[in-house]
Design a protein around this motif. Structure first.
Motif, short mmCIF file in Angstrom:
data_model
loop_
_atom_site.label_atom_id
_atom_site.label_comp_id
_atom_site.label_asym_id
_atom_site.label_seq_id
_atom_site.Cartn_x
_atom_site.Cartn_y
_atom_site.Cartn_z
N VAL A 1 26.03 49.78 55.69
CA VAL A 1 26.75 50.44 54.60
C VAL A 1 27.52 51.65 55.13
N ALA A 2 28.76 51.78 54.70
CA ALA A 2 29.61 52.92 55.02
C ALA A 2 29.75 53.12 56.53
N CYS A 3 30.07 52.05 57.23
CA CYS A 3 30.31 52.12 58.67
C CYS A 3 31.76 51.74 58.97
N ARG A 4 32.29 52.25 60.06
CA ARG A 4 33.64 51.91 60.47
C ARG A 4 33.68 51.72 61.98
N ALA A 5 34.63 50.89 62.44
CA ALA A 5 34.75 50.64 63.87
C ALA A 5 36.20 50.36 64.21
N ASN A 6 36.62 50.83 65.38
CA ASN A 6 37.92 50.45 65.89
C ASN A 6 37.80 50.17 67.39
N GLY A 7 38.58 49.18 67.84
CA GLY A 7 38.52 48.78 69.23
C GLY A 7 38.84 47.30 69.37
N THR A 8 38.35 46.69 70.44
CA THR A 8 38.63 45.28 70.71
C THR A 8 37.34 44.51 70.94
N VAL A 9 37.35 43.28 70.47
CA VAL A 9 36.22 42.36 70.66
C VAL A 9 36.79 41.03 71.13
N GLY A 10 36.19 40.43 72.16
CA GLY A 10 36.72 39.13 72.53
C GLY A 10 36.08 38.50 73.73
N ASP A 11 36.30 37.23 73.85
CA ASP A 11 35.96 36.34 74.94
C ASP A 11 35.55 35.02 74.34
N HIS A 12 34.31 34.56 74.57
CA HIS A 12 33.88 33.25 74.09
C HIS A 12 32.75 33.40 73.08
N GLY A 13 32.79 32.56 72.05
CA GLY A 13 31.69 32.55 71.09
C GLY A 13 32.12 32.92 69.70
N LEU A 14 31.19 33.51 68.94
CA LEU A 14 31.42 33.98 67.58
C LEU A 14 31.75 35.46 67.65
N ALA A 15 32.96 35.82 67.25
CA ALA A 15 33.41 37.19 67.42
C ALA A 15 33.89 37.78 66.10
N GLY A 16 33.44 39.00 65.82
CA GLY A 16 33.89 39.73 64.64
C GLY A 16 34.10 41.18 65.00
N GLY A 17 35.00 41.85 64.29
CA GLY A 17 35.25 43.24 64.59
C GLY A 17 34.02 44.11 64.42
N LEU A 18 33.24 43.89 63.37
CA LEU A 18 32.03 44.67 63.13
C LEU A 18 30.80 43.93 63.63
N VAL A 19 30.64 42.65 63.23
CA VAL A 19 29.50 41.85 63.67
C VAL A 19 29.98 40.44 63.99
N GLY A 20 29.31 39.80 64.94
CA GLY A 20 29.64 38.41 65.24
C GLY A 20 29.22 37.49 64.12
N VAL A 21 27.97 37.63 63.68
CA VAL A 21 27.44 36.84 62.56
C VAL A 21 26.77 37.79 61.58
N ASN A 22 27.10 37.65 60.31
CA ASN A 22 26.46 38.45 59.26
C ASN A 22 25.64 37.56 58.35
N GLY A 23 24.33 37.67 58.45
CA GLY A 23 23.43 36.97 57.55
C GLY A 23 22.79 37.90 56.54
N GLY A 24 23.17 39.19 56.60
CA GLY A 24 22.63 40.18 55.68
C GLY A 24 23.69 40.68 54.73
N ASP A 25 23.73 41.98 54.51
CA ASP A 25 24.69 42.61 53.59
C ASP A 25 25.53 43.63 54.34
N ILE A 26 26.83 43.58 54.11
CA ILE A 26 27.76 44.61 54.60
C ILE A 26 28.58 45.07 53.41
#
Length: 336
Positions: free
Chosen positions: A178-203
């Motif tokens: 909750v109430a988090c922010r991020a800036n930058g780069t994410v990448g290569d192989h797999g499941l990629a997200g700016g904040l989380v790769g996989v979200n099974g909870g609450d954002i």
């Protein structure tokens, strides 16, 4: 071993196996050095011998943290060393960031904090220049468990690369962000997200600005690569590109979320929800429309009216017509 060959690995003589320099040269995160990270999983005891895991070893003394890890007296984190020391403490305890932390000059070979199931309050402070090159679960946190809570935390100028589940905040989230922010780069192989790769909870009430790239991907998104959980009142202004691993993954690339299924592992056959969340359109520097989240132009992203049902009194603020929404704890001042 008495053997000179193996189908994998590098053969070493006994003296080499008992020399820390051998493993430092290979990029191992070693106690007492910083270039490969500060988690310090490995060391050689003063008595000598082969490398030993620091976790649970009576011969290794972790950095002493202030606090007791309780709600009323959380462990206090003020330096990069404090941050990494969390791995040697109660990963279900309570932690509070006491100062901005600059991680420049460190390339982490694994996530600075491993599987975390406690409470982490950023108190509106920043972790800057995070560089992680890892596998499996890659981010500031490797994975957030079902009891985990991360709030009021900023990640600035991160660079997350590897193969697995990749995100600036966490590789995988099953808890509450909750109430988090991020800036930058994410990448290569797999499941990629700016904040989380996989979200099974609450954002909720969080955002990302940056770039996400995934090759041989099962999901890539500005906020989350895959979302079998819940996302509400969030946005992503990130350029998102990806190449699907399999032909039926062709639509698993999105400006906000790549896909919403659970990947049929754990929990089984769960489909996620996205509510009151937005992303910058591809032609204005964002990502493609995967059907999850509402696409907005650059002009619309700078207008409060575009963000229906958001709390601009207590949680969000905006410099109307000039900038995207920001969290109030960032204390942004709109120039007259």
């Amino acid at each position: 071993s008495g053997l000179a060959e193996s189908n994998g690995g590098t053969g070493l003589m006994t003296a080499q196996m008992q020399d820390a320099a051998t493993f430092l040269a290979a990029g191992w995160d070693w106690a007492g050095e910083q270039a490969n990270g500060l988690v310090d999983p490995w060391f050689i005891p003063e008595s000598g011998g082969y490398p030993t895991l620091t976790f649970g070893s009576y011969a290794f003394q972790p950095l002493q943290l202030d606090g007791n890890g309780t709600t009323d007296d959380p462990y206090r984190i003020g330096t990069a060393e404090d941050l990494a020391a969390i791995n040697h403490y109660d990963l279900a305890g309570c932690y509070r960031l006491e100062a901005d932390i600059d991680l420049a000059g460190i390339v982490w070979r694994e996530s600075p904090i491993g599987y975390f199931d406690g409470r982490f309050d950023g108190v509106g402070r920043m972790v800057s220049n995070l560089r992680v090159e890892g596998t499996t679960y890659v981010g500031l946190f490797a994975a957030l468990g079902r009891s985990a809570s991360v709030a009021n935390l900023g990640i600035h100028d991160a660079n997350i690369t590897g193969d697995g589940r990749l995100g600036m905040l966490a590789g995988t989230n099953w808890g509450n962000i909750v109430a988090c922010r991020a800036n930058g780069t994410v990448g290569d192989h797999g499941l990629a997200g700016g904040l989380v790769g996989v979200n099974g909870g609450d954002i909720h009430d969080s955002y990302v600005i940056g770039e996400v790239t995934a090759f041989e991907s099962r999901g890539a998104g500005g906020l989350a690569g895959r979302n079998p959980g819940s996302i509400s009142r969030c946005y992503a202004a990130a350029r998102v590109t990806g190449e699907a691993l399999l032909i039926y993954d062709v639509n698993a690339v999105g400006g906000l979320v790549g896909d919403i299924n659970s990947d049929f592992t754990y929990p089984p056959y769960v489909w996620g929800h996205v509510c009151d969340s937005y992303f910058l359109i591809e032609s204005d520097g964002g990502g493609p429309d995967s059907g999850f989240g509402v696409p907005l132009t650059d002009t619309q992203m700078k207008q409060q009216a575009s963000f229906a049902d958001w709390d601009f009194e207590n949680t969000w603020m905006i410099c109307e017509g000039r900038d995207y929404p920001r969290l109030r704890w960032e204390q942004i001042v709109c120039e007259p």
